[in-house]
Motif scaffolding. Sequence first.
Motif, PDB file in Angstrom:
ATOM      1  N   ASN A  44      46.080  34.003  29.503  1.00 29.26           N
ATOM      2  CA  ASN A  44      45.181  33.534  30.400  1.00 29.26           C
ATOM      3  C   ASN A  44      45.503  33.867  32.034  1.00 29.26           C
ATOM      4  OD1 ASN A  44      43.733  32.473  28.457  1.00 29.26           O
ATOM      5  ND2 ASN A  44      44.571  30.373  28.666  1.00 29.26           N
ATOM      6  N   ALA A  45      46.774  33.767  32.206  1.00 30.50           N
ATOM      7  CA  ALA A  45      47.311  34.248  33.606  1.00 30.50           C
ATOM      8  C   ALA A  45      47.035  35.608  33.912  1.00 30.50           C
ATOM      9  CB  ALA A  45      48.712  33.678  33.832  1.00 30.50           C
ATOM     10  N   GLN A  46      47.200  36.387  32.741  1.00 32.74           N
ATOM     11  CA  GLN A  46      46.863  37.788  33.039  1.00 32.74           C
ATOM     12  C   GLN A  46      45.424  38.194  33.350  1.00 32.74           C
ATOM     13  OE1 GLN A  46      48.707  39.521  29.545  1.00 32.74           O
ATOM     14  NE2 GLN A  46      50.722  39.735  30.829  1.00 32.74           N
ATOM     15  N   ALA A  47      44.609  37.297  32.354  1.00 33.45           N
ATOM     16  CA  ALA A  47      43.113  37.589  32.639  1.00 33.45           C
ATOM     17  C   ALA A  47      42.780  37.232  33.983  1.00 33.45           C
ATOM     18  CB  ALA A  47      42.462  36.676  31.532  1.00 33.45           C
ATOM     19  N   ASN A  48      43.185  36.188  34.248  1.00 32.20           N
ATOM     20  CA  ASN A  48      42.943  35.556  36.031  1.00 32.20           C
ATOM     21  C   ASN A  48      43.186  36.781  36.859  1.00 32.20           C
ATOM     22  OD1 ASN A  48      41.824  33.224  34.921  1.00 32.20           O
ATOM     23  ND2 ASN A  48      43.517  32.194  35.163  1.00 32.20           N
ATOM     24  N   GLU A  49      44.675  37.315  36.763  1.00 35.62           N
ATOM     25  CA  GLU A  49      45.049  38.200  37.797  1.00 35.62           C
ATOM     26  C   GLU A  49      44.072  39.466  37.565  1.00 35.62           C
ATOM     27  OE1 GLU A  49      47.549  40.140  40.487  1.00 35.62           O
ATOM     28  OE2 GLU A  49      47.000  38.251  39.973  1.00 35.62           O
ATOM     29  N   ILE A  50      43.701  39.981  36.302  1.00 35.09           N
ATOM     30  CA  ILE A  50      42.977  41.073  36.000  1.00 35.09           C
ATOM     31  C   ILE A  50      41.527  40.861  36.832  1.00 35.09           C
ATOM     32  CG2 ILE A  50      41.408  42.419  34.561  1.00 35.09           C
ATOM     33  CD1 ILE A  50      43.783  42.214  32.523  1.00 35.09           C
ATOM     34  N   ASP A  51      40.924  39.654  36.782  1.00 33.26           N
ATOM     35  CA  ASP A  51      39.559  39.286  37.365  1.00 33.26           C
ATOM     36  C   ASP A  51      39.966  39.196  38.872  1.00 33.26           C
ATOM     37  OD1 ASP A  51      38.280  38.877  35.057  1.00 33.26           O
ATOM     38  OD2 ASP A  51      38.464  36.721  35.040  1.00 33.26           O
ATOM     39  N   ARG A  52      41.027  38.924  39.464  1.00 32.19           N
ATOM     40  CA  ARG A  52      41.307  38.746  40.791  1.00 32.19           C
ATOM     41  C   ARG A  52      41.436  40.322  41.154  1.00 32.19           C
ATOM     42  NH1 ARG A  52      45.101  39.649  44.423  1.00 32.19           N
ATOM     43  NH2 ARG A  52      46.818  40.296  42.873  1.00 32.19           N
ATOM     44  N   LEU A  53      42.043  41.249  40.588  1.00 27.60           N
ATOM     45  CA  LEU A  53      42.267  42.493  41.039  1.00 27.60           C
ATOM     46  C   LEU A  53      40.598  43.464  41.003  1.00 27.60           C
ATOM     47  CD1 LEU A  53      45.543  43.389  39.372  1.00 27.60           C
ATOM     48  CD2 LEU A  53      45.161  43.165  41.649  1.00 27.60           C
ATOM     49  N   HIS A  54      40.034  43.042  40.055  1.00 32.82           N
ATOM     50  CA  HIS A  54      38.543  43.551  39.954  1.00 32.82           C
ATOM     51  C   HIS A  54      37.797  43.270  41.186  1.00 32.82           C
ATOM     52  CE1 HIS A  54      38.022  45.565  36.028  1.00 32.82           C
ATOM     53  NE2 HIS A  54      38.669  44.625  35.514  1.00 32.82           N
ATOM     54  N   ARG A  55      37.952  41.811  41.431  1.00 34.42           N
ATOM     55  CA  ARG A  55      37.062  41.512  42.738  1.00 34.42           C
ATOM     56  C   ARG A  55      37.794  42.127  44.072  1.00 34.42           C
ATOM     57  NH1 ARG A  55      37.885  36.327  40.266  1.00 34.42           N
ATOM     58  NH2 ARG A  55      39.664  35.780  41.591  1.00 34.42           N
ATOM     59  N   GLN A  56      39.066  42.172  43.942  1.00 30.03           N
ATOM     60  CA  GLN A  56      39.589  42.839  45.314  1.00 30.03           C
ATOM     61  C   GLN A  56      39.392  44.296  45.196  1.00 30.03           C
ATOM     62  OE1 GLN A  56      43.936  42.552  45.326  1.00 30.03           O
ATOM     63  NE2 GLN A  56      44.075  42.695  47.434  1.00 30.03           N
ATOM     64  N   VAL A  57      39.081  45.265  44.113  1.00 29.40           N
ATOM     65  CA  VAL A  57      38.742  46.571  44.179  1.00 29.40           C
ATOM     66  C   VAL A  57      37.368  46.602  44.566  1.00 29.40           C
ATOM     67  CG1 VAL A  57      38.168  48.410  42.668  1.00 29.40           C
ATOM     68  CG2 VAL A  57      40.399  47.390  42.490  1.00 29.40           C
ATOM     69  N   ARG A  58      36.229  45.585  44.007  1.00 25.06           N
ATOM     70  CA  ARG A  58      35.042  45.664  44.378  1.00 25.06           C
ATOM     71  C   ARG A  58      34.921  45.332  45.842  1.00 25.06           C
ATOM     72  NH1 ARG A  58      33.606  43.102  40.148  1.00 25.06           N
ATOM     73  NH2 ARG A  58      33.956  40.861  41.003  1.00 25.06           N
ATOM     74  N   ILE A  59      35.603  44.640  46.185  1.00 23.22           N
ATOM     75  CA  ILE A  59      35.366  44.348  47.999  1.00 23.22           C
ATOM     76  C   ILE A  59      35.958  45.633  48.863  1.00 23.22           C
ATOM     77  CG2 ILE A  59      36.634  43.183  50.017  1.00 23.22           C
ATOM     78  CD1 ILE A  59      36.768  40.457  47.797  1.00 23.22           C
ATOM     79  N   LEU A  60      37.153  46.145  48.391  1.00 26.80           N
ATOM     80  CA  LEU A  60      37.480  47.307  48.840  1.00 26.80           C
ATOM     81  C   LEU A  60      36.563  48.715  48.791  1.00 26.80           C
ATOM     82  CD1 LEU A  60      41.263  47.151  47.922  1.00 26.80           C
ATOM     83  CD2 LEU A  60      40.293  46.563  50.207  1.00 26.80           C
TER      84      LEU A  60
END
Length: 118
Positions: A44-60
Motif C-alpha cells: 500500500n505504501a508503494q502504491a501511494n508512492e507510485i501515485d505521488r510520483l505519477h502526479r509529480q511527473v504530470r505536474i512537471l
Amino acid sequence: HHLSPPAHCLSTKYSSLIQPKLIAFMSNLSELSVQLRKLQTEKNAQANEIDRLHRQVRILTDLKGLSITDLQGALRAACESEAHGELLALVGKLQAKVDGLELSGGGVGNRRRFKKGG
C-alpha cells in the motif's frame, strides 16, 4: 477378550505427541499472518508512492509543455531499445555456448547460427 482403552486415554496418549506440533503450527501461522500484514502495508505504501510520483511527473510535464503521451512514448522507446540490446547480448552469449559445444564435439546435428539484426 480385549477391551479398547477409553477415548480419553487415547486422547491423552496422543495429545502429548500432537500438542507440540499443533503449537508450532499455530506459531508459524501467526508469524505468516504478521508477515502478510507487513507486506500488505508495504504494498500500500508503494502504491501511494507510485501515485505521488505519477502526479509529480504530470505536474512537471505540464510545466515543461510536454504531454504525458509524448513522455510515455519516449520512455517506451528507451526501454525497448535497452531490452533489444539485452536480448542481442543474451543471443550472443547463447551462440558462444553453442559454438563451444560444437568445438568440444558435444554438438548434435546442424545448428542454425543467429545473426544480429535479423
